[in-house]
Enzyme design. Structure first.
Site, PDB file in Angstrom:
ATOM      1  N   GLU A  21       0.864  -1.013  -0.073  1.00  0.00           N
ATOM      2  CA  GLU A  21      -0.285  -0.289   0.206  1.00  0.00           C
ATOM      3  C   GLU A  21       1.428   1.208  -0.122  1.00  0.00           C
ATOM      4  OE1 GLU A  21      -3.620   0.561   2.903  1.00  0.00           O
ATOM      5  OE2 GLU A  21      -2.122   2.130   3.751  1.00  0.00           O
ATOM      6  N   PHE A  23       0.684   5.351   0.094  1.00  0.00           N
ATOM      7  CA  PHE A  23      -0.432   6.893  -0.179  1.00  0.00           C
ATOM      8  C   PHE A  23       0.348   8.117  -0.716  1.00  0.00           C
ATOM      9  CE2 PHE A  23       2.843   8.023   3.784  1.00  0.00           C
ATOM     10  CZ  PHE A  23       2.697   8.956   3.355  1.00  0.00           C
ATOM     11  N   HIS A  81      -7.725   2.819  -3.489  1.00  0.00           N
ATOM     12  CA  HIS A  81      -9.057   2.809  -2.109  1.00  0.00           C
ATOM     13  C   HIS A  81     -10.271   3.787  -2.681  1.00  0.00           C
ATOM     14  CE1 HIS A  81      -6.069   1.733   0.890  1.00  0.00           C
ATOM     15  NE2 HIS A  81      -5.578   1.106  -0.391  1.00  0.00           N
ATOM     16  N   ASP A 113     -15.138   7.711   7.427  1.00  0.00           N
ATOM     17  CA  ASP A 113     -15.752   7.849   9.037  1.00  0.00           C
ATOM     18  C   ASP A 113     -16.109   9.224   9.712  1.00  0.00           C
ATOM     19  OD1 ASP A 113     -16.375   6.455  12.282  1.00  0.00           O
ATOM     20  OD2 ASP A 113     -17.591   7.870  10.682  1.00  0.00           O
ATOM     21  N   ALA A 130     -19.962   0.223   3.694  1.00  0.00           N
ATOM     22  CA  ALA A 130     -18.699   0.006   2.298  1.00  0.00           C
ATOM     23  C   ALA A 130     -19.952  -0.961   1.372  1.00  0.00           C
ATOM     24  CB  ALA A 130     -17.427  -0.645   2.141  1.00  0.00           C
ATOM     25  N   GLN A 190      -7.388  -5.151   8.532  1.00  0.00           N
ATOM     26  CA  GLN A 190      -6.920  -4.029   9.182  1.00  0.00           C
ATOM     27  C   GLN A 190      -5.167  -4.155   9.551  1.00  0.00           C
ATOM     28  OE1 GLN A 190      -8.696  -1.996  12.984  1.00  0.00           O
ATOM     29  NE2 GLN A 190      -8.504  -0.450  11.356  1.00  0.00           N
TER      30      GLN A 190
END
Length: 641
Positions: A21, A23, A81, A113, A130, A190
């Site tokens: 992953e 960002f 995402h 959220d 979701a 997670q």
């Protein structure tokens, strides 16, 4: 344009895979440097990569740009995402259309959220969770998109600690079944550090017929620093086994040893999962935080995953992988950390000769790329130059700069109710002062801008900070000066052993605009003119001022290192720096957090009006006192009437 599902199905029986992953970097230089890093990490053979989503505006555009670049220019199977809560249909439609146009066929559908009262939620929003997004994608795009969803080995944090039942994976199961029946193809968990909790979760999923055959991918976060470990576990509500905590705490003041222990911990997690699931777990997903050395080191150490890395790679471009595209300085990445401060390597002919020599001699050398990613050899500096602090005060040219909020700035709480429990309902400067003072006194451990408790060094300037906050000058960050403290010191120490560390006095405060103009600025005037003090100042409109020359095209000219260390057999390390780019990014986020805080109240409430007013009428000021030998200099200036 293969999907994740297709790529997993094409694996041989028992064959393992990895995924990463990333960002989107917060600065243009960081984006360019990430591309060099990604080119190297191709040699590690990830089956796919995922790119986090920043909801709204330029942040979402950066996510789409990075995902498109990875898919089309690097040839990586890329998962975008996408969060949906409080998002109208037009934004989702636009994101999906752009993803399809870019050839992206994979979406990780997440709820998101935002903690705000119902009054500020997007009207007529079609997405409450979701599963709504999964259904929407399937109904509009059929099987074009392969869809992944999130799983929570210790249960989703909703309601935890607020009088509701504690986190519970069992309570989450009906929602997970809904997502799978709506069309989700796989689950990424997670992050976790307790292998037993993940194994129990895997067994729980397999006990339900609807989930028995779904691909479950454990999410693992390499431990790069103790601070990152603390923050990650707190934000994810991940429990920490005592044995893990004890191993890390035993070396808390030796960053190199923390990394080494962290590699061992994650490698052992992989061993435990593989041995106790009879091969049911095929893949492992790494939350890289845009860094590479720890991931590469885990793969090298893991007998289970090493064969993935050692397999042949395709699509490598060594020249891109070892040469930065940072045209601002035109300095080769192979120069290591010093390339971003030094003017020594500024000769284009030398740089081009180095690039040509390396690329011709080592073209398509997979072992070289893996060694670079592990920080080995003369070229390995490129994997390690930005390993130290990459939060708000890291190098803004680092791909990992901003890992303090890799998923976007947030209030560090889960609901408006939690905000009120922590901070009350402020309607005056006195109320705000009390909140900040309570944080300094340890009565609360989180502010809208800060999600960790105070560092031990803050005790040395605590009285000064209390006085400033009682005055209505609200401090977000600060540090005392240090002149040659051993790197093993339990308060100030960091980095490898047998070194010495230094730092300048520094503070970052919110201050009323009028008081800056009439009180503080005149008091600092002589020091500002002589540049013994330098500052950046910003407001909610994005206007930024400084007594340094600001050149957005060359932010390095206004850079200040406020922490540095000298260690045996290493170059001088500068983990904490302030420059135009980093302040610009943080200024925008800091004032947006005032806005998010105000939205925990209704528009007709006094707290909403008060916090909105503070946002409009305060400056954010970052002040550096450069005489690090004078311990009280900055504090005397700030507090003397």
């Amino acid at each position: 344009m293969a999907t994740v599902k297709e790529r997993i199905a094409a694996l041989q029986p028992g064959q393992k895979f990895i995924s990463f992953e990333f960002f989107p970097p917060k600065t243009d230089a960081g984006f360019r440097n990430l591309l060099s890093r990604l080119n190297r990490m191709l040699a590690l053979n990830p089956l796919f990569i995922t790119v986090t989503w920043g909801a709204g505006g330029s942040t979402s555009e950066k996510s789409l740009d990075l995902a498109s670049t990875c898919q089309n220019h690097l040839g990586l199977t890329t998962v975008l995402h996408l969060t949906c809560t409080n998002t109208n249909r037009e934004i989702i439609d636009q994101a999906l259309a752009k993803a399809k146009q870019a050839g992206i066929r994979n979406i990780l559908a997440l709820r998101g959220d935002p903690p705000r009262t119902q009054e500020y939620w997007t009207p007529n929003c079609d997405f409450n969770s979701a599963v709504d997004l999964v259904r929407y994608i399937k109904s509009h795009y059929g099987d074009y998109f392969c869809i992944g969803v999130a799983g929570y080995p210790e249960g989703h944090v909703d309601g935890s600690g607020s009088g509701q039942p504690e986190q519970s994976p069992t309570r989450d199961i009906p929602y997970l079944i809904e997502k799978v029946e709506a069309g989700a193809d796989y689950i990424i968990s997670q992050l976790f550090f307790d292998g037993a909790k993940f194994l129990q979760y895997e067994q729980l999923l397999r006990s339900y017929p609807q989930l028995k055959d779904i691909t479950l991918i454990p999410g693992l976060m390499p431990i790069t620093t103790y601070l990152v470990f603390q923050r990650a576990s707190k934000l994810s509500h991940a429990s920490i086994p005592k044995a893990v905590e004890d191993r890390l705490k035993s070396s808390i003041h030796n960053d190199d040893l923390i990394k080494s222990i962290g590699i061992d911990i994650v490698t052992e997690l992989i061993d435990e999962i593989d041995s106790k699931t009879d091969g049911r777990i095929q893949g492992y997903h790494f939350y890289c935080l845009n860094l590479e050395k720890a991931v590469a080191s885990i793969l090298q150490k893991s007998s289970i995953l090493r064969p993935i890395m050692e397999a042949p790679s395709s699509g490598m471009n060594l020249e891109d992988a070892i040469a930065s595209d940072d045209e601002e300085n035109d300095i080769a990445v192979i120069q290591g950390p010093k390339r971003r401060q030094s003017s020594i390597v500024n000769d284009n002919e030398v740089v081009n000769a180095q690039r040509s020599l390396v690329s011709k001699a080592l073209l398509n050398d997979k072992k070289l790329l893996v060694d670079i990613s592990r920080g080995k050899g003369a070229l390995g500096k490129d994997a390690t130059w930005d390993e130290f602090t990459n939060g708000r005060y890291g190098d803004s040219t680092s791909p990992a700069y901003g890992d303090f909020d890799a998923y976007g700035p947030n209030l560090k709480i889960s609901s408006p109710q939690e905000a009120i429990r922590n901070w009350g309902s402020p309607t005056s400067k006195k109320d705000l002062s009390k909140i900040f003072v309570n944080y300094l006194l340890g009565k609360i451990d989180v502010l809208p801008w800060v999600d960790t408790g105070l560092s031990s060094e803050t005790a040395l300037i605590q009285e000064e900070l209390l006085q400033l906050n009682e005055r209505g000058w609200f401090s977000l960050s600060s540090q005392p000066s240090v002149n040659g403290c051993p790197s093993s010191d339990k308060i100030f120490g960091w980095g490898p052993t047998n070194g010495f560390v230094y730092q300048k006095s520094f503070i970052e405060i919110f201050i009323p605009k009028e008081e800056w103009e009439t009180k503080l600025l005149p008091k600092l005037a002589n020091h500002i003119e002589e540049k013994t003090i330098t500052y950046y100042l910003g407001d909610a409109t994005g206007n930024i001022e400084s007594n340094l020359r600001i050149d957005p095209a060359n932010p390095h000219i206004s850079r200040s290192a406020i922490t540095w260390g000298v260690f045996p057999l290493k170059e001088v390390l500068q983990p904490t720096v302030i420059d135009f780019d980093s302040f610009k990014v943080w200024n925008e986020e800091a004032f947006n957090l005032w806005l998010d805080w105000s939205k925990c109240f209704k528009k007709d409430e006094e707290s909403f009006k008060f916090l909105s007013d503070i946002r409009q009428n305060y400056y954010l000021v970052s002040i550096v006192y450069h005489n690090f030998k004078q311990e009280t200099g900055l504090w005397d200036l700030l507090l003397n009437e």
